[in-house]
Design a protein around this motif. Structure first.
Motif, PDB file in Angstrom:
ATOM      1  N   ASN A   1     -14.650   0.894   3.469  1.00 31.03           N
ATOM      2  CA  ASN A   1     -13.182   0.915   3.520  1.00 31.03           C
ATOM      3  C   ASN A   1     -12.578   2.141   2.843  1.00 31.03           C
ATOM      4  O   ASN A   1     -11.753   2.032   1.936  1.00 31.03           O
ATOM      5  CB  ASN A   1     -12.599  -0.369   2.916  1.00 31.03           C
TER       6      ASN A   1
ATOM      7  N   GLN B   1     -11.483   0.792  -2.082  1.00 35.54           N
ATOM      8  CA  GLN B   1     -10.748   0.258  -0.988  1.00 35.54           C
ATOM      9  C   GLN B   1      -9.460   1.058  -0.843  1.00 35.54           C
ATOM     10  O   GLN B   1      -8.590   0.932  -1.696  1.00 35.54           O
ATOM     11  CB  GLN B   1     -10.424  -1.191  -1.282  1.00 35.54           C
ATOM     12  N   TRP B   2      -9.359   1.840   0.216  1.00 37.83           N
ATOM     13  CA  TRP B   2      -8.283   2.829   0.316  1.00 37.83           C
ATOM     14  C   TRP B   2      -6.881   2.246   0.216  1.00 37.83           C
ATOM     15  O   TRP B   2      -5.965   2.885  -0.279  1.00 37.83           O
ATOM     16  CB  TRP B   2      -8.411   3.652   1.608  1.00 37.83           C
ATOM     17  N   PHE B   3      -6.707   0.990   0.665  1.00 34.80           N
ATOM     18  CA  PHE B   3      -5.359   0.387   0.699  1.00 34.80           C
ATOM     19  C   PHE B   3      -4.877  -0.044  -0.685  1.00 34.80           C
ATOM     20  O   PHE B   3      -3.720  -0.403  -0.858  1.00 34.80           O
ATOM     21  CB  PHE B   3      -5.326  -0.803   1.669  1.00 34.80           C
ATOM     22  N   LYS B   4      -5.791  -0.018  -1.685  1.00 37.12           N
ATOM     23  CA  LYS B   4      -5.358  -0.272  -3.065  1.00 37.12           C
ATOM     24  C   LYS B   4      -6.108   0.672  -4.005  1.00 37.12           C
ATOM     25  O   LYS B   4      -6.514   0.313  -5.104  1.00 37.12           O
ATOM     26  CB  LYS B   4      -5.594  -1.734  -3.440  1.00 37.12           C
TER      27      LYS B   4
ATOM     28  N   ILE C   1      -1.508   6.811  -2.380  1.00 40.85           N
ATOM     29  CA  ILE C   1      -0.837   7.082  -1.107  1.00 40.85           C
ATOM     30  C   ILE C   1       0.291   8.083  -1.321  1.00 40.85           C
ATOM     31  O   ILE C   1       0.473   9.022  -0.530  1.00 40.85           O
ATOM     32  CB  ILE C   1      -0.320   5.760  -0.471  1.00 40.85           C
TER      33      ILE C   1
ATOM     34  N   THR D   1       0.823  -1.215   0.000  1.00 41.00           N
ATOM     35  CA  THR D   1       0.000   0.000   0.000  1.00 41.00           C
ATOM     36  C   THR D   1       0.858   1.267   0.000  1.00 41.00           C
ATOM     37  O   THR D   1       0.490   2.269  -0.611  1.00 41.00           O
ATOM     38  CB  THR D   1      -0.926  -0.016   1.240  1.00 41.00           C
ATOM     39  N   ARG D   2       2.023   1.209   0.673  1.00 42.59           N
ATOM     40  CA  ARG D   2       2.886   2.381   0.772  1.00 42.59           C
ATOM     41  C   ARG D   2       3.275   2.924  -0.605  1.00 42.59           C
ATOM     42  O   ARG D   2       3.527   4.120  -0.774  1.00 42.59           O
ATOM     43  CB  ARG D   2       4.138   2.008   1.587  1.00 42.59           C
TER      44      ARG D   2
ATOM     45  N   TYR E   1      -3.102  -2.577   8.235  1.00 44.37           N
ATOM     46  CA  TYR E   1      -3.180  -1.520   7.219  1.00 44.37           C
ATOM     47  C   TYR E   1      -3.601  -0.162   7.792  1.00 44.37           C
ATOM     48  O   TYR E   1      -2.910   0.831   7.569  1.00 44.37           O
ATOM     49  CB  TYR E   1      -4.112  -1.924   6.075  1.00 44.37           C
TER      50      TYR E   1
ATOM     51  N   LEU F   1      -1.275   3.212   8.105  1.00 43.92           N
ATOM     52  CA  LEU F   1      -1.619   4.528   7.553  1.00 43.92           C
ATOM     53  C   LEU F   1      -1.456   5.618   8.615  1.00 43.92           C
ATOM     54  O   LEU F   1      -0.876   6.674   8.357  1.00 43.92           O
ATOM     55  CB  LEU F   1      -3.058   4.531   7.014  1.00 43.92           C
TER      56      LEU F   1
ATOM     57  N   PHE G   1     -10.502  -1.468   7.533  1.00 45.45           N
ATOM     58  CA  PHE G   1     -10.318  -2.573   6.591  1.00 45.45           C
ATOM     59  C   PHE G   1     -11.213  -3.688   7.106  1.00 45.45           C
ATOM     60  O   PHE G   1     -10.892  -4.353   8.090  1.00 45.45           O
ATOM     61  CB  PHE G   1      -8.861  -3.020   6.534  1.00 45.45           C
TER      62      PHE G   1
END
Length: 348
Positions: free
Chosen positions: A235, A251-254, A131, A125-126, A181, A185, A153
């Protein structure tokens, strides 16, 4: 330029996503796959056009055909496999959570330093462009002073008690798999918290299935985080500041899109068009680090990884969640002097 040659250990879901996105990386060659099951190794190598298929992890670890190994096995084997790779002089990208606890992680980073071998936790995710954009906006002061972060998540995990997520023996539970996750963040922007409070729900198989975590910093920021294996959620992630907020879409992590909204409600939306799920960006980062002769990524450093697992250790300590064979993370007498933790524990 010599291509960096990659090997993958494990043929599960995350390995498939990684192998599938590998073709979108700027460079590198996917050279080898290892699975303890011959049929899985053969099928995987055929599907992703990988030349070498090993039925034994150590054959891959010791192969002269491979420069860097991506470890995509269940959590409980990360420590042993990473250690074996480092001792064999192989660079490693190890899936998160890097290990089960901070003590294990610290040992591996110390070993990597001693061996002079590159090592990184696969916090993919970073390296997502959304991001990166969010970091840029915050650093440029677009939302003023950052006051709070909200992130979740949640997803419906398989209920099979033998599934790795529900199995204590396999390092199961929501926190280490997906809670990592939102915590990542919060710490990406605010660093390690000074206060931790949480409420956790323990399921029938003794793993945490749901938690809400509140992190606090002495400088006055708060993060409100949620992870769940038993419920659905949009999410999204929101970073709130004194001049506006950033919303990272679901989905914020991707994510592929985010928006910056000022306190006058002026909106700036950004969308990124990239193929696959976005695992290619961490591959690019590892290749870049290897080309530059770095031992760690400056963007997800050993320190970042250690601070992340350290917070997860504290949360698990608070929940009373320990994995088999794991020493208790802190001693009970220390708890008497620790006023930062509130203990809430519900049976589900």
């Amino acid at each position: 330029m010599k291509q960096v040659r990659w090997g993958i250990i494990g043929t599960g879901n995350i390995a498939r996503l990684f192998a599938s996105d590998f073709r979108y990386a700027k460079s590198g060659e996917l050279r080898a796959i290892a699975s303890r099951d011959k049929a899985s190794a053969d099928a995987f190598s055929a599907e992703f056009d990988i030349e070498l298929a090993f039925v034994d992890y150590f054959s891959l670890i010791n192969s002269h055909e491979v420069d860097v190994i991506y470890i995509a096995t269940p959590h409980t084997s990360h420590y042993d496999l990473t250690k074996a790779c480092l001792l064999a002089g192989k660079a490693v990208l190890c899936e998160k959570p890097f290990t089960l606890n901070e003590a294990q992680s610290k040992e591996l980073y110390e070993l990597a330093a001693a061996q002079q071998v590159f090592l990184m936790e696969a916090m993919w995710t970073r390296f997502n462009p959304v991001i990166e954009q969010t970091i840029e906006w915050v650093e440029e002061g677009e939302i003023g002073d950052l006051h709070s972060i909200q992130a979740s998540f949640n997803f419906l995990a398989p209920t099979d008690p033998n599934h790795r997520l529900m199995n204590l023996e396999m390092g199961g539970g929501a926190l280490l798999d997906i809670g990592i996750y939102p915590v990542f963040l919060a710490q990406l922007f605010l660093g390690k918290p000074d206060f931790i409070q949480n409420q956790a729900v323990i399921g029938d198989t003794e793993v945490d299935v749901f938690e809400q975590i509140l992190l606090g910093w002495d400088s006055g920021q708060l993060a409100s985080l949620e992870a769940s294996l038993i419920s659905c959620h949009p999410n999204r992630a929101i970073l709130s500041g004194s001049k506006g907020y950033i919303e990272i879409d679901s989905q914020w992590f991707k994510a592929r899109s985010c928006r910056l909204v000022s306190n006058e409600n002026q909106e700036r939306a950004v969308e990124f068009d990239f193929p696959g799920e976005g695992y290619q960006f961490e591959v690019d980062e590892v290749n870049r680090c290897l080309m530059e002769g770095l031992l760690e990524s400056p963007n997800h450093s050993w320190q970042d990884s250690l601070e992340l697992i350290s917070t997860l250790d504290e949360i698990r300590q608070d929940i009373g969640l320990y994995y088999p064979g794991e020493p208790e993370l802190r001693h009970p007498e220390e708890e008497l002097h620790d006023h930062h933790h509130e203990h809430h524990h519900h049976k589900h």
